[in-house]
Write an enzyme that holds these catalytic residues in place. Structure first.
Site, PDB file in Angstrom:
ATOM      1  CE  LYS A   1       2.092  -6.993   9.446  1.00 44.57           C
ATOM      2  NZ  LYS A   1       0.702  -7.398   9.243  1.00 44.57           N
TER       3      LYS A   1
ATOM      4  CD  GLN B   1       8.190  -6.236   4.865  1.00 45.34           C
ATOM      5  OE1 GLN B   1       9.239  -6.667   4.352  1.00 45.34           O
ATOM      6  NE2 GLN B   1       7.007  -6.724   4.568  1.00 45.34           N
TER       7      GLN B   1
ATOM      8  CG  HIS C   1      -1.657  -1.264   1.441  1.00 45.92           C
ATOM      9  ND1 HIS C   1      -2.675  -1.668   0.604  1.00 45.92           N
ATOM     10  CD2 HIS C   1      -1.562  -2.246   2.386  1.00 45.92           C
ATOM     11  CE1 HIS C   1      -3.156  -2.831   1.033  1.00 45.92           C
ATOM     12  NE2 HIS C   1      -2.489  -3.195   2.098  1.00 45.92           N
TER      13      HIS C   1
ATOM     14  CG  ASP D   1       0.177  -4.032  10.799  1.00 49.36           C
ATOM     15  OD1 ASP D   1      -1.003  -4.293  10.543  1.00 49.36           O
ATOM     16  OD2 ASP D   1       0.981  -3.645   9.930  1.00 49.36           O
ATOM     17  CG  ASN D   2      -1.830  -8.417  11.716  1.00 44.49           C
ATOM     18  OD1 ASN D   2      -0.911  -7.652  11.394  1.00 44.49           O
ATOM     19  ND2 ASN D   2      -1.949  -9.626  11.195  1.00 44.49           N
TER      20      ASN D   2
ATOM     21  CG  ASN E   1       1.301 -11.610   9.507  1.00 47.96           C
ATOM     22  OD1 ASN E   1       0.722 -10.535   9.611  1.00 47.96           O
ATOM     23  ND2 ASN E   1       0.808 -12.733  10.019  1.00 47.96           N
TER      24      ASN E   1
ATOM     25  CG  HIS F   1      -2.671  -0.258  10.401  1.00 44.62           C
ATOM     26  ND1 HIS F   1      -4.024  -0.379  10.267  1.00 44.62           N
ATOM     27  CD2 HIS F   1      -2.188  -1.522  10.468  1.00 44.62           C
ATOM     28  CE1 HIS F   1      -4.348  -1.660  10.273  1.00 44.62           C
ATOM     29  NE2 HIS F   1      -3.248  -2.378  10.379  1.00 44.62           N
TER      30      HIS F   1
ATOM     31  CB  SER G   1       4.643  -3.363  10.210  1.00 42.22           C
ATOM     32  OG  SER G   1       3.547  -3.397  11.074  1.00 42.22           O
TER      33      SER G   1
ATOM     34  CB  SER H   1      -4.373   0.838  -0.431  1.00 46.39           C
ATOM     35  OG  SER H   1      -3.386   0.328  -1.294  1.00 46.39           O
TER      36      SER H   1
ATOM     37  CG  HIS I   1      -4.331  -8.869   1.534  1.00 42.98           C
ATOM     38  ND1 HIS I   1      -3.518  -7.816   1.901  1.00 42.98           N
ATOM     39  CD2 HIS I   1      -4.075  -9.113   0.229  1.00 42.98           C
ATOM     40  CE1 HIS I   1      -2.796  -7.448   0.848  1.00 42.98           C
ATOM     41  NE2 HIS I   1      -3.106  -8.225  -0.162  1.00 42.98           N
TER      42      HIS I   1
ATOM     43  CB  CYS J   1      -7.401  -3.697  12.610  1.00 43.51           C
ATOM     44  SG  CYS J   1      -6.625  -4.323  11.096  1.00 43.51           S
TER      45      CYS J   1
ATOM     46  CB  SER K   1      -0.605   0.450  -4.342  1.00 41.92           C
ATOM     47  OG  SER K   1      -1.103   0.606  -3.035  1.00 41.92           O
TER      48      SER K   1
ATOM     49  CD  GLU L   1       3.695  -5.279   6.294  1.00 45.70           C
ATOM     50  OE1 GLU L   1       4.920  -5.436   6.209  1.00 45.70           O
ATOM     51  OE2 GLU L   1       3.167  -4.484   7.078  1.00 45.70           O
TER      52      GLU L   1
ATOM     53  CG  ASP M   1       0.714  -5.879   2.324  1.00 45.86           C
ATOM     54  OD1 ASP M   1       0.032  -6.877   2.641  1.00 45.86           O
ATOM     55  OD2 ASP M   1       0.511  -4.759   2.806  1.00 45.86           O
TER      56      ASP M   1
HETATM   57  P1  NAI Z   1      -5.902 -14.739  11.644  1.00 47.30           P
HETATM   58  O1  NAI Z   1      -5.637 -16.020  10.989  1.00 47.30           O
HETATM   59  O2  NAI Z   1      -5.236 -14.378  12.930  1.00 47.30           O
HETATM   60  O3  NAI Z   1      -7.479 -14.536  11.876  1.00 47.30           O
HETATM   61  C1  NAI Z   1      -8.479 -14.898  10.982  1.00 47.30           C
HETATM   62  C2  NAI Z   1      -9.573 -15.580  11.804  1.00 47.30           C
HETATM   63  O4  NAI Z   1     -10.720 -15.808  10.973  1.00 47.30           O
HETATM   64  C3  NAI Z   1      -9.138 -16.957  12.342  1.00 47.30           C
HETATM   65  O5  NAI Z   1      -9.279 -17.002  13.738  1.00 47.30           O
HETATM   66  C4  NAI Z   1     -10.057 -17.936  11.630  1.00 47.30           C
HETATM   67  O6  NAI Z   1     -10.399 -19.041  12.442  1.00 47.30           O
HETATM   68  C5  NAI Z   1     -11.269 -17.070  11.319  1.00 47.30           C
HETATM   69  N1  NAI Z   1     -12.070 -17.551  10.188  1.00 47.30           N
HETATM   70  C6  NAI Z   1     -11.637 -18.128   9.037  1.00 47.30           C
HETATM   71  N2  NAI Z   1     -12.677 -18.420   8.243  1.00 47.30           N
HETATM   72  C7  NAI Z   1     -13.797 -18.002   8.885  1.00 47.30           C
HETATM   73  C8  NAI Z   1     -15.165 -18.007   8.565  1.00 47.30           C
HETATM   74  N3  NAI Z   1     -15.592 -18.528   7.413  1.00 47.30           N
HETATM   75  N4  NAI Z   1     -16.037 -17.479   9.459  1.00 47.30           N
HETATM   76  C9  NAI Z   1     -15.607 -16.962  10.647  1.00 47.30           C
HETATM   77  N5  NAI Z   1     -14.306 -16.930  10.995  1.00 47.30           N
HETATM   78  C10 NAI Z   1     -13.411 -17.439  10.134  1.00 47.30           C
HETATM   79  O7  NAI Z   1      -5.550 -13.610  10.557  1.00 47.30           O
HETATM   80  P2  NAI Z   1      -5.351 -12.045  10.820  1.00 47.30           P
HETATM   81  O8  NAI Z   1      -3.919 -11.759  11.053  1.00 47.30           O
HETATM   82  O9  NAI Z   1      -6.373 -11.591  11.786  1.00 47.30           O
HETATM   83  O10 NAI Z   1      -5.657 -11.476   9.358  1.00 47.30           O
HETATM   84  C11 NAI Z   1      -6.958 -11.567   8.784  1.00 47.30           C
HETATM   85  C12 NAI Z   1      -6.931 -10.927   7.387  1.00 47.30           C
HETATM   86  O11 NAI Z   1      -6.645  -9.530   7.514  1.00 47.30           O
HETATM   87  C13 NAI Z   1      -5.863 -11.474   6.456  1.00 47.30           C
HETATM   88  O12 NAI Z   1      -6.360 -11.469   5.136  1.00 47.30           O
HETATM   89  C14 NAI Z   1      -4.735 -10.460   6.587  1.00 47.30           C
HETATM   90  O13 NAI Z   1      -3.867 -10.505   5.490  1.00 47.30           O
HETATM   91  C15 NAI Z   1      -5.518  -9.187   6.695  1.00 47.30           C
HETATM   92  N6  NAI Z   1      -4.872  -8.039   7.327  1.00 47.30           N
HETATM   93  C16 NAI Z   1      -5.392  -6.807   7.006  1.00 47.30           C
HETATM   94  C17 NAI Z   1      -4.882  -5.671   7.576  1.00 47.30           C
HETATM   95  C18 NAI Z   1      -5.428  -4.354   7.185  1.00 47.30           C
HETATM   96  O14 NAI Z   1      -4.819  -3.328   7.492  1.00 47.30           O
HETATM   97  N7  NAI Z   1      -6.565  -4.266   6.529  1.00 47.30           N
HETATM   98  C19 NAI Z   1      -3.785  -5.720   8.558  1.00 47.30           C
HETATM   99  C20 NAI Z   1      -3.353  -7.072   8.877  1.00 47.30           C
HETATM  100  C21 NAI Z   1      -3.888  -8.179   8.289  1.00 47.30           C
END
Ligand code: NAI
Length: 477
Positions: free
Chosen positions: A230, A410, A53, A234-235, A225, A398, A406, A81, A345, A239, A76, A200, A138
């Site tokens: 991180k 990196q 991003h 960050d997550n 990650n 963020h 984070s 983003s 993501h 968020c 990006s 990332e 990322d």
């Molecule tokens: P995580 O693996 O810690 O959490 C995801 C959770 O969703 C897990 O606990 C899993 O059991 C649950 N899950 C999976 N399928 C499901 C379903 N069908 N119904 C209900 N729950 C379900 O992953 P994390 O780190 O929380 O990341 C989640 C997403 O967010 C990823 O795609 C990651 O790349 C993205 N992300 C986005 C950020 C942003 O700034 N927008 C920052 C960091 C991560």
């Protein structure tokens, strides 16, 4: 010096530079790494293709990488983003809009899918027919382009586009087809030049482990990650900040008193649930993992199935990294003017393609990245960022301080892979714990936090070194 780049408007550079200056103040980790490594130039010779991003915080990362000796090309990793002023400032660098002297950036807010993949190809295509020797990714799109390009090159053809392909995958296949028509060996050459990738996010890391398990990973990878500094910061805390920011900028709806459903209670879901509760919303969590579901329950959140609460909630947030979590059928059952958004993501957590196919549905743009979808019944829902990650589509992602953590990981991961060729196999690694602790240490002073030091006797009693690491590998924080 002239170089190629593509951004929205270089006259935004001054505004971007002011924001970068303020961000630097809030990014003590990156600034300390510039101080520590500025002279020794550990990234000299590194040619980094960055797909992440293109925000103000990323600008500080890019300029840290170049301060450490790297050459960089940047795109990006999402069509919405980019902060155009940050992209402009990075291109202009120490030059002027008329004579830019910075870094080639290929990114602007509101790219089409075709433009998005063209930009990704641009960062992997360096002047004079050369390629990068490092990737900073990322979500794994740049890594996927190299891997799929090479795979399809070896097979002698790009598989034909089918009905099952998402629109994006169709666009991706067309791009690879075009590149192979221009140079049948392009992706072999690019992949052979790459010494490593640092990734990332959760979703990109997931893709890397899949490649490694299948024996198909073409170069070593560092999973940034899963550095504690991180994903647990960050997550979660990132968020916790930017979810609310996105909701407010997009809708200005009062969150207090509303019912909000958070799908997924991993690191991102935990931050989202906490911030919605902090605003006074009643939060319901959906989960597939019993451990995460129990954690949510212990925090006082109702844990339910989406089907059972879909017609009573006001706000829906997906945080799962899974697909089809909210389907078109779910959306048709929601309350009038329910808000639906994804912070995971990729855009497939909410079935946007299915929504568009609901008979009689109409779509009205309220403002960019905010759309009202009206069903035949007259009831409507508000969807943010077309189902793409809303904290970057509707807000600016963020804040700097958390991204400093984070991006320090990196930077350290790039130095690690670049300076130690041969020490890493084509596998996925995490940074050693002492470096994770180093990143945390670099951020304590700015918060006025004073660390307690173990005595020699206490350290012996715990079986650790006075200087750390303080926890065994299996410790979960
Ligand atoms: P995580 O693996 O810690 O959490 C995801 C959770 O969703 C897990 O606990 C899993 O059991 C649950 N899950 C999976 N399928 C499901 C379903 N069908 N119904 C209900 N729950 C379900 O992953 P994390 O780190 O929380 O990341 C989640 C997403 O967010 C990823 O795609 C990651 O790349 C993205 N992300 C986005 C950020 C942003 O700034 N927008 C920052 C960091 C991560």
């Amino acid at each position: 010096m002239s170089f190629d780049y593509k951004v929205a408007d270089l006259s935004l550079a001054e505004a971007g530079r002011h924001q970068i200056r303020l961000a630097e103040h809030e990014m003590p980790g990156l600034m300390a790494l510039r101080e520590e490594f500025g002279e020794s130039q550990p990234l000299k010779g590194a040619k980094i293709a960055g797909s992440l991003h293109m925000t103000v915080q990323t600008a500080v990362l890019i300029e840290t990488l170049t301060a450490l000796g790297a050459e960089v090309r940047w795109a990006s990793c999402n069509i919405y983003s980019t902060q155009d002023e940050a992209a402009a400032a990075v291109v202009v660098g120490t030059g002027t809009p008329e004579a830019p002297a910075g870094v080639p950036v290929f990114a602007w807010k509101g790219e089409t899918l075709e433009e998005y993949w063209d930009c990704t190809e641009q960062i992997l295509t360096w002047p004079n027919g050369d390629g990068p020797n490092m990737i900073l990714d990322d979500g794994g799109d740049a890594t996927m382009l190299v891997h799929k390009g090479r795979e399809w090159e070896a097979a002698g053809q790009v598989p034909p586009t089918t009905e099952e392909d998402s629109e994006e995958f169709g666009v991706f296949k067309s791009l690879v087809r075009r590149t192979l028509e221009a140079d049948a060996k392009k992706w072999t050459k690019v992949s052979e030049g790459i010494k490593g990738v640092t990734e990332e996010t959760t979703t990109g890391v997931h893709r890397l482990y899949q490649l490694a398990e299948a024996g198909n990973l073409l170069f070593p990878a560092i999973n940034v990650n899963d550095s504690v500094t991180k994903s647990k910061f960050d997550n979660k805390y990132g968020c916790r900040h930017s979810l609310i920011d996105g909701l407010n900028r997009a809708t200005d709806v009062l969150i207090g008193g509303k019912v909000a459903v958070v799908c997924g209670y991993g690191d991102v879901g935990k931050g989202c649930a906490q911030s919605l509760a902090g605003q006074g919303a009643r939060v319901i969590v959906t989960e597939v993992d019993p451990i995460c579901a129990l954690q949510a329950a212990m925090e006082g959140f109702q844990v339910a199935r989406l089907e059972d609460v879909v017609d009573t909630a006001d706000i829906f947030i997906t945080t799962t990294g899974c697909y089809d979590v909210i389907t078109a059928e779910h959306m048709q059952q929601m309350k009038n003017k329910a808000i639906v958004a994804n912070i995971g993501h990729f855009d497939n957590e909410i079935d946007m393609a299915g929504l568009a196919k609901v008979p009689g549905i109409t779509k009205t743009q309220i403002k960019p990245q905010v759309h009202e979808w009206t069903f035949e019944s007259g009831s409507s829902i508000i969807v943010l960022s077309e189902g793409r990650l809303m904290n970057l589509g509707n807000a600016t992602g963020h804040p700097s301080f958390v991204m400093s953590n984070s991006f320090s990981n990196q930077t350290i991961a790039q130095i690690e892979l670049w300076t130690k060729p041969g020490e890493y196999e084509n596998k996925v690694y995490v940074l050693p714990k002492h470096l994770d602790e180093k990143v945390a240490r670099l951020h304590l002073d700015a918060l006025g936090a004073k660390l307690t030091e173990l005595t020699k006797g206490q350290a012996e009693y715990l079986g650790v070194d006075v200087a750390g690491p303080y926890k065994p590998e299996h410790y979960r924080y």
